[in-house]
Design an enzyme around this catalytic site. Structure first.
Site, PDB file in Angstrom:
ATOM      1  N   ARG A   1       0.835  -1.216   0.000  1.00 59.73           N
ATOM      2  CA  ARG A   1       0.000   0.000   0.000  1.00 59.73           C
ATOM      3  C   ARG A   1       0.863   1.257   0.000  1.00 59.73           C
ATOM      4  NH1 ARG A   1      -5.218  -2.040   3.673  1.00 59.73           N
ATOM      5  NH2 ARG A   1      -6.045  -3.206   1.918  1.00 59.73           N
TER       6      ARG A   1
ATOM      7  N   TYR B   1      -6.257  -0.794  -7.061  1.00 68.00           N
ATOM      8  CA  TYR B   1      -5.707  -2.025  -6.468  1.00 68.00           C
ATOM      9  C   TYR B   1      -5.080  -1.795  -5.093  1.00 68.00           C
ATOM     10  CZ  TYR B   1      -1.425  -0.904  -9.334  1.00 68.00           C
ATOM     11  OH  TYR B   1      -0.363  -0.329  -9.935  1.00 68.00           O
ATOM     12  N   GLU B   2      -4.707  -2.912  -4.463  1.00 69.27           N
ATOM     13  CA  GLU B   2      -4.202  -2.909  -3.065  1.00 69.27           C
ATOM     14  C   GLU B   2      -5.227  -2.353  -2.088  1.00 69.27           C
ATOM     15  OE1 GLU B   2      -2.000  -4.593  -1.945  1.00 69.27           O
ATOM     16  OE2 GLU B   2      -0.973  -5.018  -3.828  1.00 69.27           O
ATOM     17  N   GLY B   3      -6.486  -2.667  -2.283  1.00 67.89           N
ATOM     18  CA  GLY B   3      -7.546  -2.087  -1.469  1.00 67.89           C
ATOM     19  C   GLY B   3      -7.907  -0.762  -2.088  1.00 67.89           C
TER      20      GLY B   3
END
Ligand SMILES: Cc1cc2nc3c(=O)[nH]c(=O)nc-3n(C[C@H](O)[C@H](O)[C@H](O)COP(=O)(O)OP(=O)(O)OC[C@H]3O[C@@H](n4cnc5c(N)ncnc54)[C@H](O)[C@@H]3O)c2cc1C
Length: 562
Positions: A292, A424-426
Site C-alpha cells: 500500500r 488495487y491494493e484495497g
C-alpha cells in the site's frame, strides 16, 4: 521528452522529513551515510532514466502477450530486468543475513519512486516482490526462508500476490480457493485467481506465488484464510500444477501482465504454509501494508513525470500574444495555475509518502510509536498519493490541450497508467473505511492524536492551523458517530487528514529552503506557498462532506440515481 529524476527534491525530503542522518546514527542503518545516500540517489536516477524510461512507451504499445500459457514481455524488458538484478536493486532494504543490504526502507522508497516514474508497468514487478520478501521473512519457516529468500532478494526469482477471485474483490473473506494437507509438510492448492499482476512472464526462471486459500473445515470469512507459497517451478525442478489462463486487456500499464491464474487443474498445486494455518490474513497484511505504501509511491512517481512533461511543453508551446510578442502558454495565468498546482501536489505527496517510510524505518529500530504512526499513515499515503497521481496526470493532459488527448506526447499514457493506483491494493474507498474504522481508534486513539499534536506543535501557517482545528473536531465526532455516518464521511476525513499532514511537512520544507539549508529553487518555494494558501483551505471545505452523514446519501433509493 527526456525525464530527470528529482534528486534534489528527494534529498530535501530525506533530510528534512525522513531525517536520514538521525537514522544513520543507529547501528542498524549506519551504512546510510550522506555519501552512500547520495551515490544511491544518483545510481537509481541513472538506471531509471537510462534503462527504464526509454521502455515506457514501447511497453505501452507492444504490451505483454499471452501464448498458450506463456507470457512474453515487450522488447527490452528482459534486458532491463537482468540489469536490475545485476544492480542489486531488489535487496536494498532486505535483511543482510539473507543477502540484502539492510539499508533504510526510505531509500527503497526513493528507488521505487524513480522506477515508477520511469516505467510504472516494469516497476510493478519488483514492487510486489518487496512485500513478499517482508512477509516471508516475518512469517515463513526457516526452511522456506532458506530455499526462497536469497533468490527473491537477489531478484533471480520474483513473487506475486494472489488474493482476488471473481466473487472476492474488496471482500477478500469471500475467497474459495482450497488447500488440503499433502503427505509431507506440503499442501495441494486448487482455485482460480484473477487480476494477478506479473502472474506469468519471461523475466525470471521461477515465480513465487503467494496464494490465499482455505483449509478443510476453516471458518467462513477472513478468519478461515491461510497463506501459501506456491512456486511455478518446484524445488526438484518440475513445473508445478498452475498456469496463466489468459491476460486482461486494460486501460493502462500495458506491459504489466494482469493474469487469470488456475491452480491445481491436474490435482493440486504444491505449496507450503507461510505462517500458521488460519493466520493468512496476518501474513498477507505484512505484504499488503508494504504494497500500500508502495502504491502511494506510484502516485508520486507518475505525478513527477507528468509535471515535468507538462512544464516542458508549456515552455515551448506558444499561443496568444503579449505586447506584440508570441506568448508561451506557461505565461497564461490559468496554465501557470495548473503547473504550480501539479508541482505543489507532487512535492506534498512525496513528503507524505517518504515520511511514512521513515516511520517504518524507526519501527524497525524498535520505536513502537513510529510503528503505530506508520499504520495510521498507510491509508493516507495509499489513497491520497494515488488520487494526487490521477489529478496531476489529468492536469498534465489539460496543459497539453488536444496534444494531451492524442497519444504522441506521452501525457495520455501517464493518465491511463495512473488510474489503476486508486483501485488495487484495497480501493481508496476501502482505505477510507480502514482509516475511520480502525486507524482513528488505534492504540486508544493515541496514534492519531500523537500525529495531530505534532502537527499542532509546529504549524505556523494560519490556514494549516485552521485545518488542524477542523480535523481534531471532526475526528472526535467521528469516533462517537454511528458507523454508517462515519463511513459516509470517511473519504473526506481521510483526505483532510492527508492534506493536513502533508501541509505540515511542506511547511517544514519551506523553512529549510528559507534558512538556506537547501539550494531548492524558488519554484519549489512558490509551490509550497501555493499548497498552504490554496490546497489546504480547499481541504478545509471538505468538512461539510464529513459531517453530512449517511442520511443525505441514502435519502433516495440507488435505483433513482440511474
Ligand atoms: C490491473 C490490476 C492489477 C491487480 N493486481 C492484483 C494482484 O496482483 N493481486 C490481487 O490479488 N489482486 C489484484 N488486483 C485486484 C484488485 O486488488 C481489486 O480489483 C480491488 O481490490 C477491487 O476489487 P474488485 O475489483 O472486485 O472491486 P469491488 O470490490 O467489486 O469494488 C467495486 C466498488 O465498490 C467499492 N466497495 C466494495 N466494497 C466496499 C466496502 N466494504 N466499503 C466501501 N466501498 C466498497 C469499491 O471501493 C469500489 O469502488 C488487480 C486489479 C487490477 C485491475
Amino acid at each position: 521528452m527526456s525525464f530527470a529524476c528529482p534528486v534534489g527534491d528527494q534529498r530535501l525530503v530525506l533530510d528534512q522529513v525522513v531525517r536520514m542522518p538521525e537514522l544513520a546514527k543507529s547501528n542498524r542503518f549506519a551504512e546510510a551515510s550522506v555519501d552512500t545516500v547520495d551515490a544511491l540517489l544518483h545510481a537509481a536516477a541513472e538506471f531509471a532514466e537510462g534503462e527504464l524510461a526509454p521502455l515506457n512507451e514501447v511497453g505501452d504499445r507492444e504490451k505483454s502477450r499471452w501464448n498458450d500459457g506463456d507470457v512474453t514481455t515487450p522488447g527490452g524488458f528482459r534486458e532491463a530486468y537482468a540489469k536490475f538484478v545485476e544492480g542489486g536493486w531488489m535487496g536494498l532494504s532486505a535483511p543482510v543475513e539473507w543477502g540484502g543490504q539492510g539499508l533504510p526502507h526510505s531509500l527503497t522508497a526513493v528507488m521505487m519512486e524513480d522506477f515508477n516514474a520511469a516505467n510504472l508497468a516494469f516497476a510493478l514487478c519488483p514492487m510486489l516482490g518487496l512485500g513478499a520478501i517482508e512477509a516471508l521473512e516475518a512469517h515463513g519457516s526457516e526452511e522456506l526462508k532458506r530455499e526462497y529468500l536469497p533468490k527473491m532478494i537477489s531478484g533471480e526469482w520474483i513473487a506475486t500476490m494472489n488474493l482476488t477471485e471473481p466473487q472476492a474483490g474488496s471482500d477478500v473473506g469471500a475467497l474459495k480457493s482450497r488447500a488440503v494437507a499433502g503427505p509431507d509438510d506440503s499442501w495441494r492448492v486448487t482455485g482460480n485467481k484473477i487480476f494477478i499482476t506479473w502472474g506469468e512472464h519471461d523475466l525470471t526462471g521461477n515465480i513465487v506465488h503467494m496464494v490465499l486459500a482455505r483449509t478443510r473445515g476453516a471458518p467462513e470469512g477472513t478468519k478461515g484464510i491461510s497463506l501459501f507459497l506456491v512456486p511455478k517451478v518446484l524445488p526438484g525442478g518440475e513445473r508445478n500444477d498452475l498456469q496463466c489462463v489468459s491476460l486482461e486487456h486494460k486501460l493502462g500499464i500495458h506491459a504489466s501482465p494482469t493474469c487469470v491464474m488456475a491452480y491445481g487443474e491436474q490435482g493440486g498445486a504444491t505449496g507450503w504454509l507461510v505462517g500458521d494455518e488460519l493466520a493468512g490474513m496476518r501474513a498477507m497484511f505484512t505484504m499488503m501494508n508494504n504494497a500500500r505504501l508502495n502504491v502511494g509511491l506510484q502516485g508520486v512517481g507518475l505525478a513527477e513525470r507528468a509535471t515535468q512533461r507538462a512544464v516542458s511543453y508549456a515552455l515551448e508551446r506558444k499561443q496568444g500574444q503579449r505586447a506584440g510578442l508570441p506568448m508561451r502558454i506557461a505565461d497564461h495565468p490559468d496554465v501557470r495555475r495548473m503547473l504550480v498546482r501539479m508541482r505543489a501536489l507532487t512535492m506534498a505527496a512525496r513528503a507524505l509518502a517518504y515520511y511514512a517510510f521513515g516511520q517504518v524505518d524507526r519501527d524497525t529500530l524498535g520505536d513502537r510509536e513510529a510503528g503505530l504512526r506508520a499504520d495510521v499513515l498507510t491509508p493516507l499515503v495509499k489513497a491520497w498519493c494515488t488520487d494526487v497521481g490521477c489529478e496531476v496526470a489529468s492536469l498534465g493532459v489539460q496543459v497539453h490541450g488536444g496534444m494531451g488527448y492524442v497519444e504522441e506526447t506521452g501525457a495520455a499514457q501517464h493518465l491511463r497508467d495512473a488510474r489503476i493506483a486508486p483501485i488495487y491494493e484495497g480501493t481508496n474507498g476501502i482505505q477510507a473505511a480502514d482509516f475511520v474504522s480502525r486507524k482513528i481508534g488505534l492504540d486508544d486513539g493515541l496514534a492519531l492524536d500523537g500525529l495531530l499534536a505534532d502537527v499542532r506543535a509546529e504549524a505556523q501557517h494560519e490556514q494549516l492551523i485552521a485545518l488542524a482545528d477542523a480535523v481534531e473536531v471532526l475526528v472526535t465526532s467521528a469516533r462517537e458517530a454511528e458507523p454508517n455516518d462515519r463511513l459516509a464521511g470517511s473519504y473526506a476525513l481521510m483526505t483532510m487528514t492527508a492534506v493536513l499532514t502533508a501541509g505540515w511537512l511542506m511547511e517544514r520544507l519551506g523553512r529549510a529552503i528559507d534558512s538556506g539549508e537547501s539550494d531548492s529553487n524558488c519554484g519549489r518555494r512558490a509551490a509550497i506557498e501555493y499548497f498552504l494558501s490554496v490546497i489546504v483551505p480547499e481541504a478545509l471545505g471538505l468538512g461539510a462532506a464529513v459531517e453530512a452523514g449517511a442520511e443525505l446519501l441514502f435519502r433516495a433509493p440507488a435505483e433513482d440515481l440511474a
